[in-house]
Structure formats: C-alpha cells, structure tokens
Design a protein around this motif. Sequence first.
Motif, mmCIF file in Angstrom:
data_model
loop_
_atom_site.group_PDB
_atom_site.id
_atom_site.type_symbol
_atom_site.label_atom_id
_atom_site.label_comp_id
_atom_site.label_asym_id
_atom_site.label_seq_id
_atom_site.Cartn_x
_atom_site.Cartn_y
_atom_site.Cartn_z
ATOM 1 N N GLN A 180 -11.262 9.598 -2.460
ATOM 2 C CA GLN A 180 -11.875 9.219 -3.731
ATOM 3 C C GLN A 180 -13.108 10.065 -3.973
ATOM 4 N N ALA B 279 -8.707 3.914 -10.568
ATOM 5 C CA ALA B 279 -8.101 2.620 -10.234
ATOM 6 C C ALA B 279 -7.642 1.925 -11.511
ATOM 7 N N VAL C 282 -5.703 -4.076 -6.347
ATOM 8 C CA VAL C 282 -5.890 -2.629 -6.371
ATOM 9 C C VAL C 282 -7.168 -2.257 -5.643
ATOM 10 N N SER C 283 -8.268 -2.918 -5.973
ATOM 11 C CA SER C 283 -9.560 -2.594 -5.367
ATOM 12 C C SER C 283 -9.517 -2.764 -3.857
ATOM 13 N N ILE D 32 -9.100 9.028 -7.699
ATOM 14 C CA ILE D 32 -8.417 8.913 -6.416
ATOM 15 C C ILE D 32 -7.224 9.856 -6.374
ATOM 16 N N ASN E 171 -6.859 -2.811 -1.809
ATOM 17 C CA ASN E 171 -5.956 -1.851 -1.172
ATOM 18 C C ASN E 171 -6.505 -0.437 -1.214
ATOM 19 N N LEU E 172 -7.117 -0.056 -2.321
ATOM 20 C CA LEU E 172 -7.699 1.289 -2.392
ATOM 21 C C LEU E 172 -8.814 1.455 -1.365
ATOM 22 N N ILE F 108 -6.173 7.916 1.250
ATOM 23 C CA ILE F 108 -6.566 8.252 -0.118
ATOM 24 C C ILE F 108 -7.965 8.843 -0.092
ATOM 25 N N GLN G 178 0.830 -1.208 0.000
ATOM 26 C CA GLN G 178 0.000 0.000 0.000
ATOM 27 C C GLN G 178 0.865 1.259 0.000
#
Length: 169
Positions: free
Chosen positions: A100, A71, A85-86, A112, A88-89, A98, A57
Amino acid sequence: MTINTLKVQAHVPDEGHALKPSYLEAVSRVERLHRRLLDLVKDEFDRMGWDDIGPVQAIMMFNIGDSELTAGELRSRGYYLGSNVSYNLKKLVDTGYIHQEKSKTDRRSVRIKLTPKGEEVAEVIDELYDRHLKSIAEVGGLSQEEFEGLNKALSRLERFWVDQILYKL
C-alpha cells in the motif's frame, strides 16, 4: 391471499406464493455456493501447506489481480463489506501479500496492489479455476449456455436486491 401485518394489509398474488419456495431455494443456494467456493480454496491451500491467509483474502487478491486501486474501489466492485475489506487489507499488508502507498494527489487515499507474494496467490486461484473449467462440462454437466442463463438470472436477482435497497421498495 391477504397477509395482515400490524394494521397493514398487503395483497400477495397467487403467483408470488407459488414462487416463494423457488426464491428461498435460490437464496439458500447462493449462500451455500459461496461457502463451497471458500471450502475449495481452503482445501487447495491446505494441500499446499499455506495457512497464513484465508480463502476470502485469497479471492480478494485474485480479484485485485494486476490492478492498483483503493480500498473504496475494491468495495465498490461489490465483492466485500466495508469493515471486512479494511481488516483483510491490513492483514495482507502486514503479511506481505499487498503493498500500500499513500496517493500523491490525495493523502487520505491509499493505493493498494499485489506484491509478488500476492501475485502468486492470485495465480494459484486462477489455476484452480482453470482446472475446474477442464472438467465442468463433462463432470459437472454445465455448458456455456447454461452458465450464460445462470449469470443472467443472478444478475437480475442482484439488480432486484439493489433496487430494494436503493429505492426502499
């Protein structure tokens, strides 16, 4: 040398056979280097007492940097796997690293960017890399020319692997 595989015969030139140990060593080293980088980042965060994010991350935030992107754009840079990615975001949004926001033009798309808290993490990674650069030539014995050659070789290997996938070679 001939290799029989389910009624298919493929001729492997002697050069390919001789290249195999070097190829396998390179693949193994790429894998280990990635794990060592994650270990370095984890070690840095342990020293700082940060335990709410992982090294993947943190590197993701470093790679986002000052950008504002989706993303999908982050995935297309080639750094991360889709579900990775999904996950961790979502975690980074939940923990305040982060921000968004839904796109004004396409409601299905989410933009993001790093929050100040995320920018601090990216800065720590940048400083870690800067510390490494101060001694990598002397202690690590690696020059700019060697890095250029290494990067060229790794780029060719990546292109080869991408072609294998895209063109089903």
